[in-house]
Motif scaffolding. Structure first.
Motif, PDB file in Angstrom:
ATOM      1  N   ASP A 365       0.972  -1.438   0.071  1.00 31.69           N
ATOM      2  CA  ASP A 365      -0.007  -0.053   0.026  1.00 31.69           C
ATOM      3  C   ASP A 365       0.739   1.195  -0.058  1.00 31.69           C
ATOM      4  OD1 ASP A 365      -2.307  -1.416  -0.052  1.00 31.69           O
ATOM      5  OD2 ASP A 365      -2.956  -1.216   2.022  1.00 31.69           O
ATOM      6  N   VAL A 366       2.137   1.182  -0.268  1.00 33.63           N
ATOM      7  CA  VAL A 366       2.959   2.341  -0.241  1.00 33.63           C
ATOM      8  C   VAL A 366       3.752   2.207  -1.654  1.00 33.63           C
ATOM      9  CG1 VAL A 366       5.047   3.629   0.491  1.00 33.63           C
ATOM     10  CG2 VAL A 366       3.320   2.607   2.150  1.00 33.63           C
ATOM     11  N   HIS A 367       4.585   0.984  -1.863  1.00 32.89           N
ATOM     12  CA  HIS A 367       5.265   0.837  -3.165  1.00 32.89           C
ATOM     13  C   HIS A 367       4.352  -0.307  -4.021  1.00 32.89           C
ATOM     14  CE1 HIS A 367       8.451   1.652  -0.224  1.00 32.89           C
ATOM     15  NE2 HIS A 367       8.967   2.474  -1.209  1.00 32.89           N
ATOM     16  N   TYR A 368       3.268  -0.808  -3.599  1.00 29.76           N
ATOM     17  CA  TYR A 368       2.509  -1.580  -4.279  1.00 29.76           C
ATOM     18  C   TYR A 368       1.198  -2.202  -3.660  1.00 29.76           C
ATOM     19  CZ  TYR A 368       4.217  -5.382  -1.023  1.00 29.76           C
ATOM     20  OH  TYR A 368       4.382  -6.058   0.090  1.00 29.76           O
ATOM     21  N   GLN A 374      -2.660 -10.457  -7.339  1.00 29.51           N
ATOM     22  CA  GLN A 374      -1.493  -9.896  -8.251  1.00 29.51           C
ATOM     23  C   GLN A 374      -0.770  -8.761  -7.423  1.00 29.51           C
ATOM     24  OE1 GLN A 374      -2.311  -8.886 -12.264  1.00 29.51           O
ATOM     25  NE2 GLN A 374      -3.217 -10.758 -12.758  1.00 29.51           N
ATOM     26  N   VAL A 375       0.322  -8.801  -7.604  1.00 30.71           N
ATOM     27  CA  VAL A 375       1.097  -7.656  -7.022  1.00 30.71           C
ATOM     28  C   VAL A 375       1.352  -6.674  -8.160  1.00 30.71           C
ATOM     29  CG1 VAL A 375       3.371  -6.851  -6.169  1.00 30.71           C
ATOM     30  CG2 VAL A 375       2.605  -9.003  -5.221  1.00 30.71           C
ATOM     31  N   LEU A 376       0.701  -5.511  -7.975  1.00 29.01           N
ATOM     32  CA  LEU A 376       0.584  -4.412  -8.824  1.00 29.01           C
ATOM     33  C   LEU A 376       1.354  -3.088  -8.229  1.00 29.01           C
ATOM     34  CD1 LEU A 376      -3.066  -4.458  -9.814  1.00 29.01           C
ATOM     35  CD2 LEU A 376      -1.274  -5.553 -10.937  1.00 29.01           C
ATOM     36  N   ILE A 377       2.352  -2.695  -9.128  1.00 25.98           N
ATOM     37  CA  ILE A 377       3.130  -1.482  -8.900  1.00 25.98           C
ATOM     38  C   ILE A 377       2.325  -0.097  -8.628  1.00 25.98           C
ATOM     39  CG2 ILE A 377       5.226  -0.234  -9.384  1.00 25.98           C
ATOM     40  CD1 ILE A 377       6.225  -2.783 -10.806  1.00 25.98           C
ATOM     41  N   VAL A 405       1.096 -14.631  -2.958  1.00 35.07           N
ATOM     42  CA  VAL A 405       0.078 -14.795  -4.322  1.00 35.07           C
ATOM     43  C   VAL A 405       1.196 -15.807  -5.333  1.00 35.07           C
ATOM     44  CG1 VAL A 405      -0.781 -12.661  -3.892  1.00 35.07           C
ATOM     45  CG2 VAL A 405       1.215 -12.498  -5.124  1.00 35.07           C
ATOM     46  N   PRO A 406       0.467 -16.176  -6.231  1.00 39.59           N
ATOM     47  CA  PRO A 406       0.887 -17.260  -7.174  1.00 39.59           C
ATOM     48  C   PRO A 406       2.168 -16.254  -8.022  1.00 39.59           C
ATOM     49  CG  PRO A 406      -1.356 -17.129  -7.652  1.00 39.59           C
ATOM     50  CD  PRO A 406      -1.029 -16.197  -6.664  1.00 39.59           C
ATOM     51  N   ILE A 407       3.528 -17.052  -8.236  1.00 43.82           N
ATOM     52  CA  ILE A 407       4.515 -16.483  -8.804  1.00 43.82           C
ATOM     53  C   ILE A 407       4.242 -16.231 -10.290  1.00 43.82           C
ATOM     54  CG2 ILE A 407       6.867 -16.696  -9.443  1.00 43.82           C
ATOM     55  CD1 ILE A 407       7.789 -17.304  -6.712  1.00 43.82           C
TER      56      ILE A 407
END
Length: 932
Positions: A365-368, A374-377, A405-407
């Motif tokens: 919640d700062v960088h992503y 999914q990890v979103l930038i 989360v899935p790689i």
């Protein structure tokens, strides 16, 4: 002292520039009086005549491209001003024309927020579109690209230009009239949005004919990417323009190329955000690479057992991590390895470093953010999510494991370019922003761009207060809530800026407890961005926003009547697109009445209050937040409320302020409010900006090495794609390859010792023919002889294939081989760069070493390219479709026979017969088709 006296007498360089351009603005205003009596049709014809004149006058065309201001340019500006009045009801202010002239000259126009930069760009875009070389208007997101093209579309359409839009989901559009028949009637019957007897002020658009207004509505019509680029003016994001350039240089046919007009003129909106903030991250097109995901899980598992400052240290200033001696020993025990730094464990060690960075330098919640598994930038400068973007070098995978989360598969670079090198492709580059002067040196040094500060239309009335600095974050948030509570009770609109999603949601929770209604705008809630910002100036509105760079919508005191009219229609159960003229008129009149009343009250309360809750590492982002208040002469205030626990204060110089607070015995909850403290914070920001400039400069220096190679490869690739001189290239390859091989096999000075047998074997392998070399005592003579024999073999191959097929074969072989080797070369350069800094320990400059090594690698790549192309063309077998089908059939029958036999094999025998699977001819053909 002397420079101060000269400035007083002659004025600053910026003042002299503005004074020079004001004379041109006066000329445009004179022409406006001549154009006003003309009909819509006559204005449009005048624009078309000017277009024809520019295309037929090469000297004029070149002068416009170079940014020269001529009589025709001033006429074009006057025509655009007139078109703006007649279609949008917007008359360019003099300072907006001045800004347009700055853009035309290929410079950066710094214009305060609310000065109408979107409109400013149209004048320069129109003038340069007359050359028919293509104008790219670059925005920071897809929404702004669509909005600006559609909003300004009536001006361009009225003047007979085509406008395209490109988006990141690969959708593309052309701007068209909503009602073509009504638009043409408006032009023929001379309908004007602007009523007769206009003043210099922009008149409320609802006073104009609603029918005329509807006649100039535009819509976006889906089209092909290529057609969007073939338009006179194309709107899109910086990422998409860059990616399309890279994709064009991976195309296998000329039909696939979309940027058909090349790179002649670009206007970059929020130029500081795009050319500076985002310049640290190169554009990369990647494809799947082989990887073992287990290594990331192993790294994450052991890293969780390490203790910060005992087993590893974290340098937040430079965003790096280092293992300590005890940390290395602990890891070796946990992993059961003798030496973690053994070459066999280098990938695991790298994964461990990335896992530590993921856990201790990158915050959720700062960088992503994590959304839909999914990890979103999150863009640190605009606060927006960057879909499709991933951190490279295993960092994204490390964060995915951390968050459970899935790689997603790691990728390998297929093509890349930095924004610096992409935008330097343009013959002329210009930009506009509210904050550029602080980075003027970098703009000049990297891009050769001058910054001109354009004066505001009305005097600035905003009050900027000194920073309030508290000891702890808890005290800071309490103070922020107290200020909001106090000002909200009066009905004053408030905009609160945060630098992370985490902070915006924390503040939102605090305001909910106090029962204060508010809107939150961050990467998680960006869908209604324009609506939220447009109404942030209404009475009692409280808006929390994560970074304000490039939001692209003005905050009008009292609210935006256009948006409010839409809301009124929706509340009445009407669709704004389908509402009648009377319904629109009624809704607009009500909206203007409400907003005008609210504006009077808000002005009495002191205008918009902007509160910054943390200083950003760049002063420009802080200035952009401040700039939301006090637009076009409105009153307003800004104040930053900070704590010594904020990242910037903690990392840079917070200790001095803390000691000062302790010496002065400032009680809890009491802030320091001092210009000296504000100055100290600005100095910290300057140091960080200088550090980031060096990072960007270093990145560019490394990319410049690759850029020289990239340009050479892309130039050769375009020649091959266009079929230019393929046989000349091949003849050059023959001579270069065989010259090297002859020298290699015949190294001895004495001809009696020459190894001609090995050379003959090499030639047999290369050509597939027996070549017996005569006894020759001169090496150069032998080279000519060998070249002649190989060229004869190529001539036979050409006769066998026929001219057309031979050219096609050369093209396919050259392109596929070059692309494959270039991808490998990029991968090798990535790995080289990772370890090149170690040369510094040997007192060598890593950059110089990188230049040397990459040059040798490039030479090696080109050597391989020439030899592979030559070998593939010479060994090419020609078969008819019937012969291919027969061979495929034969292979299928053989396969069936083997399967029948395999049924009777014993298990041990079956195991013994396992081996690498050989591809069938059919599979090989399919594989080749996929590649080409």
């Amino acid at each position: 002292m002397l420079s101060w006296i000269i400035r007083k007498i002659l004025g600053t360089k910026n003042e002299r520039e503005v004074k020079r351009l004001k004379r041109f603005v006066e000329e445009i205003t004179k022409k406006e009086k001549e154009l006003d009596p003309l009909t819509n049709r006559e204005i449009r014809q005048l624009a078309q005549d000017l277009y024809t004149k520019v295309l037929n006058d090469e000297e004029l065309r070149e002068d416009i491209t170079r940014g020269k201001i001529r009589e025709e340019v001033l006429l074009a500006f006057a025509i655009v001003r007139e078109a703006g009045k007649r279609t949008l009801g917007l008359r360019f202010f003099d300072v907006q024309l001045l800004g347009g002239l700055v853009l035309h000259e290929g410079k950066i126009a710094e214009m305060k927020t609310g000065e109408g930069k979107t409109l400013v760009a149209t004048s320069s875009a129109f003038v340069n579109a007359l050359t028919d070389r293509g104008v790219h208007v670059v925005t920071v997101n897809d929404y702004l690209a669509r909005r600006d093209a559609q909003w300004m579309g009536p001006i361009y359409k009225f003047l007979g230009l085509k406008v395209g839009v490109i988006n990141s989901d690969y959708s593309s559009y052309l701007v068209e009239w909503v009602d073509e028949e009504l638009a043409q009637r408006a032009i023929e019957e001379n309908l004007r949005v602007w009523p007769a007897g206009y003043t210099e002020e922009v008149l409320p658009s609802h006073l104009a004919s609603v029918e005329a207004k509807k006649a100039f509505f535009t819509k976006l019509v889906p089209t092909t990417r290529r057609e969007a680029y073939e338009a006179h003016i194309t709107y899109g994001t910086n990422n998409e323009f860059g990616f399309d350039y890279l994709r064009d240089n991976m195309a296998f046919s000329l039909e696939e190329i979309v940027q058909v007009k090349g790179h002649h003129y670009a206007i970059v909106d929020e130029v500081d955000s795009i050319l500076i903030d985002e310049a640290r991250t190169p554009l990369i097109i990647s494809g799947p690479a082989e990887m073992d995901t287990e290594i990331y899980y192993t790294a994450d598992r052991v890293v969780r057992k390490l203790v910060k400052d005992e087993d590893f240290t974290v340098d937040e200033k430079h965003r790096t991590v280092h293992l300590t001696e005890s940390g290395i020993k602990k890891l070796e025990q946990l992993l059961g390895v003798e030496n973690l730094y053994d070459i066999r464990h280098i990938d695991l060690l790298h994964a461990i470093h990335q896992a530590i960075r993921a856990h201790h330098l990158f915050k959720r919640d700062v960088h992503y953010i994590v959304r839909d598994n999914q990890v979103l930038i999150v863009d640190e400068f605009t606060g927006r999510v960057l879909p499709g973007r991933r951190w490279s070098d295993g960092l994204h995978q490390a964060i995915e494991v951390k968050e459970g989360v899935p790689i997603q598969q790691e990728n390998q670079t297929l093509a890349s370019i930095t924004f610096q090198n992409y935008f330097r492709l343009y013959t002329k580059l210009a930009g506009m922003t509210g904050t550029a002067e602080t980075e003027a040196l970098e703009f000049k040094e990297i891009y050769g761009l001058d910054v001109v500060v354009v004066p505001t239309h009305r005097p600035m009335r905003r009050i900027d207060h000194p920073d309030l600095v508290f000891k702890t974050k808890k005290e800071k948030w309490k103070a922020v809530v107290d200020i909001i509570k106090q000002e909200h009770a009066k009905g004053r609109p408030i905009l609160v800026g945060t630098i992370s999603i985490e902070d915006s949601e924390h503040l939102s929770q605090l305001l909910q407890k106090e029962g204060i209604p508010h809107n939150v705008l961050n990467a998680k809630h960006h869908e209604k961005e324009a609506q939220i910002i447009a109404q942030a100036g209404r009475l009692g509105a409280v808006t929390i926003s994560t970074n304000m760079a490039g939001r692209g919508t003005d905050i009008l005191l009292g609210g935006n009547p256009e948006y409010l009219a839409r809301e009124i229609l929706i509340k009445r159960g009407k669709d704004p697109q389908e509402a009648s003229q009377e319904e629109w008129k009624e809704a607009l009149e009500e909206a203007y009445r409400i907003t005008e009343e609210e504006k009077k009250k808000v002005v009495e309360l002191g205008g918009l209050l902007v509160i910054g809750t943390e200083r950003h590492e760049s002063r420009r982002i802080d200035n952009q937040l401040r700039g939301r208040a006090g637009r076009q002469g409105d009153p307003g205030e800004s104040r930053f409320v900070l704590s010594l626990e904020d990242d910037l204060m903690r990392i840079f110089g917070g200790d001095r302020v803390k000691k000062l607070m302790e010496v002065l015995k400032i009680p809890e909850g009491e802030p320091i409010e001092s210009r000296m403290v504000t100055k100290a914070i600005e100095n910290a920001q300057k140091r960080l900006e200088a550090q980031n400039f060096q990072i960007r400069k270093r990145l560019l220096e490394y990319d410049n090495v690759m850029n020289t190679q990239r340009m050479a490869v892309y130039a050769m690739r375009r020649d091959i794609l266009e079929g230019k001189g393929l046989e000349e290239y091949l003849e050059e390859f023959v001579r270069d390859v065989l010259s090297e091989r002859v020298k290699e096999f015949l190294q001895e000075d004495d001809p009696e010792l020459w190894d001609t047998k090995s050379l003959e074997e090499y030639l047999r392998d290369l050509t597939g023919e027996e070549i017996n070399l005569p006894t020759v005592r001169d090496r150069e003579e032998l080279v000519e002889l060998v070249v002649k024999k190989v060229m004869e073999t190529l001539s036979k191959k050409k006769e066998e294939l026929g001219e057309e097929l031979y050219q096609q074969v050369l093209k396919i072989v050259m392109l596929s081989t070059l692309d494959h080797l270039w991808r490998e070369h990029l991968h090798i350069l990535d790995r080289l760069r990772e370890g090149i800094y170690l040369r510094g320990y040997a007192a060598k400059d890593p950059l110089v070493e990188y230049k040397k090594e990459s040059f040798y690698l490039f030479e090696d790549m080109m050597r391989n390219f020439k030899e592979r192309v030559l070998g593939d063309v010479l060994r090419l077998q020609v078969r008819s479709p019937e012969e291919l089908e027969e061979e495929i059939q034969r292979e299928e029958e053989e396969k069936e026979e083997l399967l029948k036999k395999a049924v009777y094999l014993a298990p041990q025998e079956k195991a013994d017969q396992k081996g690498p699977k050989r591809k069938t001819l059919k599979e090989r053909l399919q594989s080749r088709r996929k590649k080409t």
